[in-house]
Design an enzyme around this catalytic site. Structure first.
Site, PDB file in Angstrom:
ATOM      1  N   ARG A 116       0.741  -0.878   0.000  1.00 29.68           N
ATOM      2  CA  ARG A 116       0.338   0.036  -0.111  1.00 29.68           C
ATOM      3  C   ARG A 116       0.879   1.078   0.229  1.00 29.68           C
ATOM      4  O   ARG A 116       2.094   1.221   0.150  1.00 29.68           O
ATOM      5  CB  ARG A 116      -1.147   0.273   1.424  1.00 29.68           C
ATOM      6  CG  ARG A 116      -0.351  -0.164   2.523  1.00 29.68           C
ATOM      7  CD  ARG A 116      -1.041   0.255   3.582  1.00 29.68           C
ATOM      8  NE  ARG A 116      -2.053  -1.204   3.819  1.00 29.68           N
ATOM      9  CZ  ARG A 116      -2.462  -1.188   4.992  1.00 29.68           C
ATOM     10  NH1 ARG A 116      -2.531  -0.002   5.855  1.00 29.68           N
ATOM     11  NH2 ARG A 116      -2.996  -2.840   5.658  1.00 29.68           N
ATOM     12  N   GLY A 123       6.962  -2.040  -4.084  1.00 24.90           N
ATOM     13  CA  GLY A 123       6.908  -1.349  -2.763  1.00 24.90           C
ATOM     14  C   GLY A 123       5.710  -0.053  -2.724  1.00 24.90           C
ATOM     15  O   GLY A 123       4.930  -0.307  -3.882  1.00 24.90           O
ATOM     16  N   HIS A 124       5.492   0.353  -1.616  1.00 23.51           N
ATOM     17  CA  HIS A 124       4.794   1.873  -1.834  1.00 23.51           C
ATOM     18  C   HIS A 124       4.923   3.193  -3.275  1.00 23.51           C
ATOM     19  O   HIS A 124       5.620   3.045  -3.392  1.00 23.51           O
ATOM     20  CB  HIS A 124       4.647   1.936  -0.243  1.00 23.51           C
ATOM     21  CG  HIS A 124       6.069   3.098   0.316  1.00 23.51           C
ATOM     22  ND1 HIS A 124       6.513   3.484  -0.101  1.00 23.51           N
ATOM     23  CD2 HIS A 124       6.893   2.284   0.671  1.00 23.51           C
ATOM     24  CE1 HIS A 124       7.980   3.953  -0.102  1.00 23.51           C
ATOM     25  NE2 HIS A 124       7.776   2.915   1.028  1.00 23.51           N
ATOM     26  N   ASN A 125       3.756   3.052  -3.045  1.00 26.50           N
ATOM     27  CA  ASN A 125       3.825   4.373  -3.372  1.00 26.50           C
ATOM     28  C   ASN A 125       3.958   4.457  -5.462  1.00 26.50           C
ATOM     29  O   ASN A 125       3.731   5.330  -6.076  1.00 26.50           O
ATOM     30  CB  ASN A 125       4.064   5.641  -3.341  1.00 26.50           C
ATOM     31  CG  ASN A 125       3.194   6.255  -1.742  1.00 26.50           C
ATOM     32  OD1 ASN A 125       3.901   5.783  -0.521  1.00 26.50           O
ATOM     33  ND2 ASN A 125       2.098   6.696  -2.590  1.00 26.50           N
ATOM     34  N   SER A 135       8.031   4.585  -5.068  1.00 22.26           N
ATOM     35  CA  SER A 135       7.745   5.937  -5.941  1.00 22.26           C
ATOM     36  C   SER A 135       8.184   6.058  -7.228  1.00 22.26           C
ATOM     37  O   SER A 135       8.239   7.479  -6.956  1.00 22.26           O
ATOM     38  CB  SER A 135       7.965   7.063  -4.477  1.00 22.26           C
ATOM     39  OG  SER A 135       7.144   6.939  -3.280  1.00 22.26           O
TER      40      SER A 135
END
Length: 357
Positions: free
Chosen positions: A214, A235-237, A255
């Site tokens: 998330r 990974g996140h974002n 990211s």
């Protein structure tokens, strides 16, 4: 029949055997008199010439090599996929809940959905029409599962995740877990709460034991039509554009934004906070440490070589800096010698000729 299959997939039928009944798909070298196979490249010509299949799907230039009926198309792999769907359709489970499923009172489940054994559906979950939830799946609170989506088995969809239509999640997939975020407190690591969510688009596929984290804040977004193989970490974002495909054992750090129609081969590592343009293709084991703004194919890594050669090469790695410094000194010395040498007679003659002219 062969003729019916040709019509259903839009193929041109050549050769004898249009009335043969087909009841299975098979490999060229394991074919039966009631089987159909396909050929996608000339390297399979020996197997094609020896096949006992009733029919083969292939391109026009290979049709003359086949000893059986030919279904001629431009894309044999795609046509074969459609034949598999026709001959081996999957039987969906019956609608309703298994008695062992645990379903929260506030969950909204369409009557046509199927909930398998030992599933857990938490508060506020919405499950739309035609969804199939296989055994041992967990759907955490306030998540949405879109129409015709299928969770095969032992899939975990974490809180507030949004899953699109016709998504396929294979066994062990984890969607929306808290990402890898920590802050230093002296010598200790302190977890940074990950309060975002995951959004999967329509027609996405996530392979076995792959994880999509998330967002730390905001969303991790997987675009429509993205295909994610087994054992992949996102990974996140991270944002992944439409119709991008990733092969097994790759990892995308937080990211990073990946464009549309990209391909990421096996064991590729992508660093965080990068920008990858549309139509970028990374070959196997590439190490992606910078952004790529232009479409194209990119590679890195060292191909396998004999062990003795590899050991010699590794031994030389430690001397590369020294060798570079020595080379630079030699270049400087050569330049100094060239500057110090008197010009040759031909050079002086050309100079005098220029002056005379």
């Amino acid at each position: 029949m062969v003729s019916e299959l040709a019509t259903r997939i839009g193929a041109e039928l050549l050769g004898q055997g249009a009335d043969i009944e087909i009841d299975e798909v098979c490999a060229l070298d394991e074919a039966s008199a009631a089987g159909i196979s396909f050929v996608s490249a000339r390297k399979y010509l020996p197997a094609l010439r020896a096949t006992r299949a009733a029919a083969v799907i292939l391109t026009p230039e290979l049709a003359a090599e086949a000893p059986c009926a030919c279904l001629v198309v431009d894309n044999p792999t795609l046509a074969f996929a459609r034949v598999v769907e026709l001959l081996h359709p999957r039987r969906p489970p019956p609608a309703g809940w298994h008695p062992s499923a645990v379903v929260a009172a506030s969950a909204q489940i369409h009557p046509s959905a199927s909930i398998g054994a030992l599933c857990v559906i938490e508060e506020g979950v919405v499950i739309e029409a035609g969804v199939e939830i296989g055994p041992h799946c967990v759907i955490q609170r306030d998540s949405l599962i879109g129409e015709q989506t299928r969770l095969v088995a032992a899939v975990t969809v974490c809180a507030r995740s949004l899953i699109g239509k016709r998504v396929l999640l294979h066994p062990g997939a984890v969607i929306g877990r808290e990402g890898f975020g920590f802050a230093r407190d002296g010598e200790r690591w302190i977890r940074i709460p990950q309060i975002g969510r995951v959004r999967l688009g329509d027609d996405v596929e996530v392979g076995s034991n792959s994880a999509v984290d998330r967002g730390a804040i905001g969303e991790t977004v997987i675009g429509d039509g993205v295909k994610i193989d087994n054992l992949i970490q996102i990974g996140h974002n991270v944002e992944v554009g439409e119709n991008t495909a990733m092969a097994a054992c790759s990892g995308i750090s937080g990211s990073t934004r990946i464009g549309k129609n990209c391909t990421i081969a096996g064991a590729v590592g992508v660093a965080g906070h990068l920008e990858i343009a549309d139509d970028v293709h990374f070959t196997g084991m590439a190490m992606v440490t910078r952004s790529f703004e232009q479409a194209g194919a990119y590679s890195s890594g060292i191909p396998a070589m004999p062990s003795a050669d590899w050991r010699r090469s590794v031994a030389r790695f430690r001397h590369l800096d020294e060798m570079a410094r020595r080379l630079r000194r030699l270049e400087e010395q050569v330049t100094e010698l060239q500057d110090a040498q008197p010009r040759s007679s031909p050079e002086r003659w050309r100079e005098n000729s220029d002056k005379t002219a």
